[in-house]
Design a protein around this motif. Structure first.
Motif, PDB file in Angstrom:
ATOM      1  N   GLY A  96      -1.758   0.817   2.158  1.00 50.09           N
ATOM      2  CA  GLY A  96      -2.075   1.251   3.531  1.00 50.09           C
ATOM      3  C   GLY A  96      -1.855   0.136   4.531  1.00 50.09           C
ATOM      4  O   GLY A  96      -1.296   0.351   5.618  1.00 50.09           O
ATOM      5  N   THR A  97      -2.297  -1.082   4.158  1.00 49.15           N
ATOM      6  CA  THR A  97      -2.116  -2.236   5.050  1.00 49.15           C
ATOM      7  C   THR A  97      -0.640  -2.564   5.225  1.00 49.15           C
ATOM      8  O   THR A  97      -0.168  -2.848   6.349  1.00 49.15           O
ATOM      9  CB  THR A  97      -2.867  -3.457   4.475  1.00 49.15           C
ATOM     10  N   ALA A 138       1.883  -0.470   4.870  1.00 50.68           N
ATOM     11  CA  ALA A 138       2.516   0.612   5.636  1.00 50.68           C
ATOM     12  C   ALA A 138       2.235   0.447   7.129  1.00 50.68           C
ATOM     13  O   ALA A 138       3.118   0.647   7.961  1.00 50.68           O
ATOM     14  CB  ALA A 138       2.011   1.963   5.139  1.00 50.68           C
ATOM     15  N   ARG A 139       1.014   0.076   7.436  1.00 56.32           N
ATOM     16  CA  ARG A 139       0.672  -0.120   8.832  1.00 56.32           C
ATOM     17  C   ARG A 139       1.414  -1.337   9.397  1.00 56.32           C
ATOM     18  O   ARG A 139       1.918  -1.318  10.523  1.00 56.32           O
ATOM     19  CB  ARG A 139      -0.838  -0.324   8.951  1.00 56.32           C
ATOM     20  N   GLY A 149       5.079  -0.682  10.012  1.00 52.39           N
ATOM     21  CA  GLY A 149       5.332   0.397  10.973  1.00 52.39           C
ATOM     22  C   GLY A 149       5.658   1.729  10.334  1.00 52.39           C
ATOM     23  O   GLY A 149       6.233   2.598  10.979  1.00 52.39           O
ATOM     24  N   TRP A 150       5.317   1.901   9.075  1.00 58.68           N
ATOM     25  CA  TRP A 150       5.592   3.179   8.418  1.00 58.68           C
ATOM     26  C   TRP A 150       4.571   4.236   8.817  1.00 58.68           C
ATOM     27  O   TRP A 150       4.840   5.419   8.681  1.00 58.68           O
ATOM     28  CB  TRP A 150       5.562   3.036   6.896  1.00 58.68           C
ATOM     29  N   LEU A 151       3.442   3.826   9.281  1.00 57.90           N
ATOM     30  CA  LEU A 151       2.420   4.778   9.705  1.00 57.90           C
ATOM     31  C   LEU A 151       2.175   4.665  11.183  1.00 57.90           C
ATOM     32  O   LEU A 151       2.240   3.726  11.832  1.00 57.90           O
ATOM     33  CB  LEU A 151       1.093   4.540   8.970  1.00 57.90           C
TER      34      LEU A 151
END
Length: 94
Positions: A85-86, A88-89, A92-94
């Protein structure tokens, strides 16, 4: 004297009666034998008790280790999810 029976050899040596007295005298204390048997039974009972106690403790330890493995697996999955999650954030995936 190769084929001579033992009793004949003892009689020739002159100690046939001494050996028979020694053989009778070695087992003339039945109370000592009873005490040894009682002690062995007590020891056997104590060993059985220790065996049951240790078996119970080992089974308990196995259950605790299994529970710890499950908790570790859940924590590893949570750590991986948090890291993904970190990442991805951050990318810039999320």
């Amino acid at each position: 004297m190769q084929g001579t029976p033992v009793s004949t050899v003892d009689a020739e040596a002159g100690n046939g009666s001494a050996n028979s007295k020694a053989r009778v005298g070695c087992c003339s204390h039945p109370s000592d034998v009873a005490e040894v048997k009682t002690d062995l039974r007590t020891l056997d009972t104590m060993v059985d008790h220790v065996n049951h106690t240790l078996s119970a403790k080992i089974d308990s330890l196995k259950d605790e280790i299994t529970s710890a493995k499950i908790w570790a697996l859940v924590l590893y999955i949570a750590l991986a999810a948090g890291m993904f999650g970190t990442m991805a954030r951050g990318f810039g995936w999320l």
